[in-house]
Scaffold this active site. Sequence first.
Site, PDB file in Angstrom:
ATOM      1  N   ASN A 225       0.845  -1.203   0.000  1.00 44.31           N
ATOM      2  CA  ASN A 225       0.000   0.000   0.000  1.00 44.31           C
ATOM      3  C   ASN A 225       0.877   1.248   0.000  1.00 44.31           C
ATOM      4  O   ASN A 225       2.101   1.150  -0.017  1.00 44.31           O
ATOM      5  CB  ASN A 225      -0.964  -0.033   1.188  1.00 44.31           C
ATOM      6  N   ASP A 294      -4.538  -6.065   5.443  1.00 43.00           N
ATOM      7  CA  ASP A 294      -5.601  -6.816   6.120  1.00 43.00           C
ATOM      8  C   ASP A 294      -5.623  -8.276   5.677  1.00 43.00           C
ATOM      9  O   ASP A 294      -6.002  -9.152   6.437  1.00 43.00           O
ATOM     10  CB  ASP A 294      -6.957  -6.159   5.827  1.00 43.00           C
ATOM     11  N   LYS A 304       7.535 -18.030 -10.039  1.00 44.59           N
ATOM     12  CA  LYS A 304       6.809 -16.956 -10.717  1.00 44.59           C
ATOM     13  C   LYS A 304       5.622 -17.535 -11.489  1.00 44.59           C
ATOM     14  O   LYS A 304       5.778 -18.524 -12.226  1.00 44.59           O
ATOM     15  CB  LYS A 304       7.755 -16.220 -11.672  1.00 44.59           C
ATOM     16  N   ASP A 323      -4.811  -9.078  13.498  1.00 45.61           N
ATOM     17  CA  ASP A 323      -4.771  -7.654  13.848  1.00 45.61           C
ATOM     18  C   ASP A 323      -3.748  -7.489  14.982  1.00 45.61           C
ATOM     19  O   ASP A 323      -4.006  -7.871  16.132  1.00 45.61           O
ATOM     20  CB  ASP A 323      -6.167  -7.190  14.288  1.00 45.61           C
ATOM     21  N   ILE A 324      -2.594  -6.941  14.625  1.00 38.65           N
ATOM     22  CA  ILE A 324      -1.480  -6.862  15.583  1.00 38.65           C
ATOM     23  C   ILE A 324      -1.849  -5.965  16.769  1.00 38.65           C
ATOM     24  O   ILE A 324      -1.632  -6.320  17.936  1.00 38.65           O
ATOM     25  CB  ILE A 324      -0.206  -6.322  14.885  1.00 38.65           C
ATOM     26  N   PHE A 344      -3.672   3.847  15.265  1.00 36.40           N
ATOM     27  CA  PHE A 344      -3.906   4.855  14.231  1.00 36.40           C
ATOM     28  C   PHE A 344      -5.077   4.392  13.385  1.00 36.40           C
ATOM     29  O   PHE A 344      -5.318   3.185  13.260  1.00 36.40           O
ATOM     30  CB  PHE A 344      -2.659   5.040  13.350  1.00 36.40           C
ATOM     31  N   LYS A 358     -13.410   2.509  15.766  1.00 33.98           N
ATOM     32  CA  LYS A 358     -12.176   1.700  15.713  1.00 33.98           C
ATOM     33  C   LYS A 358     -11.531   1.615  17.092  1.00 33.98           C
ATOM     34  O   LYS A 358     -11.005   0.589  17.495  1.00 33.98           O
ATOM     35  CB  LYS A 358     -11.221   2.297  14.679  1.00 33.98           C
TER      36      LYS A 358
HETATM   37  N1  CTP Z   1      -3.468  -2.764  12.541  1.00 32.31           N
HETATM   38  C1  CTP Z   1      -2.692  -3.797  12.988  1.00 32.31           C
HETATM   39  N2  CTP Z   1      -2.761  -5.009  12.377  1.00 32.31           N
HETATM   40  C2  CTP Z   1      -3.589  -5.222  11.339  1.00 32.31           C
HETATM   41  C3  CTP Z   1      -4.409  -4.160  10.871  1.00 32.31           C
HETATM   42  C4  CTP Z   1      -4.327  -2.938  11.499  1.00 32.31           C
HETATM   43  O1  CTP Z   1      -1.907  -3.605  13.933  1.00 32.31           O
HETATM   44  N3  CTP Z   1      -3.621  -6.412  10.778  1.00 32.31           N
HETATM   45  C5  CTP Z   1      -3.414  -1.484  13.244  1.00 32.31           C
HETATM   46  C6  CTP Z   1      -2.813  -0.328  12.459  1.00 32.31           C
HETATM   47  O2  CTP Z   1      -1.418  -0.251  12.647  1.00 32.31           O
HETATM   48  C7  CTP Z   1      -3.544   0.867  13.040  1.00 32.31           C
HETATM   49  C8  CTP Z   1      -4.931   0.313  13.397  1.00 32.31           C
HETATM   50  O3  CTP Z   1      -4.747  -1.095  13.516  1.00 32.31           O
HETATM   51  O4  CTP Z   1      -2.968   1.291  14.243  1.00 32.31           O
HETATM   52  C9  CTP Z   1      -6.003   0.609  12.405  1.00 32.31           C
HETATM   53  O5  CTP Z   1      -5.623   0.243  11.108  1.00 32.31           O
HETATM   54  P1  CTP Z   1      -6.562   0.551   9.876  1.00 32.31           P
HETATM   55  O6  CTP Z   1      -5.920  -0.016   8.643  1.00 32.31           O
HETATM   56  O7  CTP Z   1      -6.966   1.993   9.883  1.00 32.31           O
HETATM   57  O8  CTP Z   1      -7.845  -0.248  10.275  1.00 32.31           O
HETATM   58  P2  CTP Z   1      -8.297  -1.698  10.050  1.00 32.31           P
HETATM   59  O9  CTP Z   1      -8.316  -2.389  11.353  1.00 32.31           O
HETATM   60  O10 CTP Z   1      -7.491  -2.355   8.975  1.00 32.31           O
HETATM   61  O11 CTP Z   1      -9.801  -1.443   9.581  1.00 32.31           O
HETATM   62  P3  CTP Z   1     -10.353  -0.939   8.162  1.00 32.31           P
HETATM   63  O12 CTP Z   1      -9.271  -1.242   7.134  1.00 32.31           O
HETATM   64  O13 CTP Z   1     -11.564  -1.737   7.983  1.00 32.31           O
HETATM   65  O14 CTP Z   1     -10.612   0.527   8.307  1.00 32.31           O
END
Ligand code: CTP
Length: 426
Positions: A225, A294, A304, A323-324, A344, A358
Site C-alpha cells: 500500500n 488486512d 513466478k 490484527d497486531i 492509528f 475503531k
Molecule cells: N493494525 C494492525 N494489524 C492489522 C491491521 C491494522 O496492527 N492487521 C493497526 C494499524 O497499525 C492501526 C490500526 O490497527 O494502528 C487501524 O488500522 P486501519 O488499517 O486503519 O484499520 P483496520 O483495522 O485495517 O480497519 P479498516 O481497514 O476496515 O478501516
Amino acid sequence: MTNQAIDTAGAEALELAGRHIVLGLSGGIACYKSAELCRALVKAGATVQVVMTEAAGQFITPVTMQALSGRPVYSSQWDDRAPNTMAHINLSREADAVLIAPCSADFIAKLVQGRADELLSLMCLARPIGQVPLLVAPAMNREMYAHPATQRNLAQLQADGTTVLGVGSGFQACGETGDGRMLEPEELLEDMIAFFTPKRLVGQRVLVTAGPTYEAIDPVRGITNLSSGKMGFAIARAAREAGAEVTLVAGPVSLPTPRGVARIDVKSASNMLGAVAKRSQSATVFIATAAVADWRPAAPSSQKIKKDGSGQTPELAFTENTDILAMVAQSPAARRGQLFCVGFAAESHDLLANAQAKRLRKNVPLLVGNIGPDTFGQDHNALLLIDAQGTVEMPWASKLSLARQLVREIAARLAACAPQIQGTTA
Ligand code: CTP
C-alpha cells in the site's frame, strides 16, 4: 497546503531557537564537517559562537567559521576583544551548551586531565559545570579510537558528566576503515535537538510499527500500500528525543533510522506480528502506525506465475492477517494497564465516527485518526486524537511536529495513569 500552514511548518523547524551554543573545534580533518554543522545549528535557530584551537586552524580557517556563524571566532586566551581579557569566562557564561566537534583524541585527554593551556580547554574547565553542559563528538583514526587510553578517557569524561555523542564508522581520511569518524552534521544536529528536549518519556520502552507491509503473491509480485512510514519514523524519533528507549518495527521503506532508535526491518504482516509479539512483552508503550495489510494471498506461489497463453487470469484467494494492535491490546500487560496502546486509523471519510468505532473495536485507550489519502507519502498531516475523555485536534503541520505533540499527549496520559505505567530505567 495553505500559506498559513506553510508558515507554521517553517516556524516549526526552528527547534534550537533561543539556544546559544559554543561550537568548539579541535584539530582534525573532520573540521571540514564543522562548517556544515555550524550552518545546520544556525538554520535550526541557534546562535553559534565558534571557538577554535590552533590545531583546528590548520584544517579550516576562522574566516569560514565566522561567515557561517555570523560572529567573530575566538581562538586565543590573549584575545583583547574581550574588555576584561577573560574570553574563557565570558564565552562559557553565555552558553546553553558547549559542543566540541570535532573532539580529537588529544583534546579528550586534555579535558580528562583538566588542562587549560589554550582558550578552548580553559573555557571548558572554567564553565559552570552544573549550568553549561559539555557535549563532545569524537573524531580520530580507528586505532586511536580503539586504544585503551582513549576508551578510558571517554569513560572518564562520561563519569565527569560530559555527553559523548558517539562516532560513525566507515572510510577514514587516512585510508583505513573502522570506528572513529565524526558523526555527520545532520546526526549531530539531531542529537543536539534531542539533548534539549524535555525527557517526558524517560524510563519508558516504546515499541512503534511503521510503514506498509508486503504480501507476496509469488517471488516477484506482491500486494502492498501507499504508506511511506514517515509518521511512524517521526514518532520513533520524537519518543527517543523525549528520553524513551525506542524500538521501531518497520515495513519495507527506505527511510533513514532515527538516531538512537533500534530498528527491525520486516516485510510481511506475519513478519511484523512476530517482531511485535516478542518485543511487546517488555514494552510500556505500543504505538501502531503501520498500514498492515488486512489480507495476504492464501497460497503464495514459490515460483513466478507465468501466463499460459490461454488469456485466463490467475485466481487469488486471501487469508485475513492477525490484527497486531488488537492482539497487543488484549495482552495481559495491556489489560493490567502496564502497556499503553495507541492505534492509528487511516480513513478516507467520516473520520470522527470511524475512528471512535475503531478505538472501541480495538480496545485501545488512545486512537489517532487521520485522512489517509491526504497524507500518504507527504511530510505533513493533521491528526484527531480520540480517547475516553473526548477528542484533541492537531491541525495540519509537519509529521515531526505532530509526532512531538503526540508524544506530549501520551506522556500526559502515562503520568495520569501512574503508578500502573511507571517507566523504569532497568
Ligand atoms: N493494525 C494492525 N494489524 C492489522 C491491521 C491494522 O496492527 N492487521 C493497526 C494499524 O497499525 C492501526 C490500526 O490497527 O494502528 C487501524 O488500522 P486501519 O488499517 O486503519 O484499520 P483496520 O483495522 O485495517 O480497519 P479498516 O481497514 O476496515 O478501516
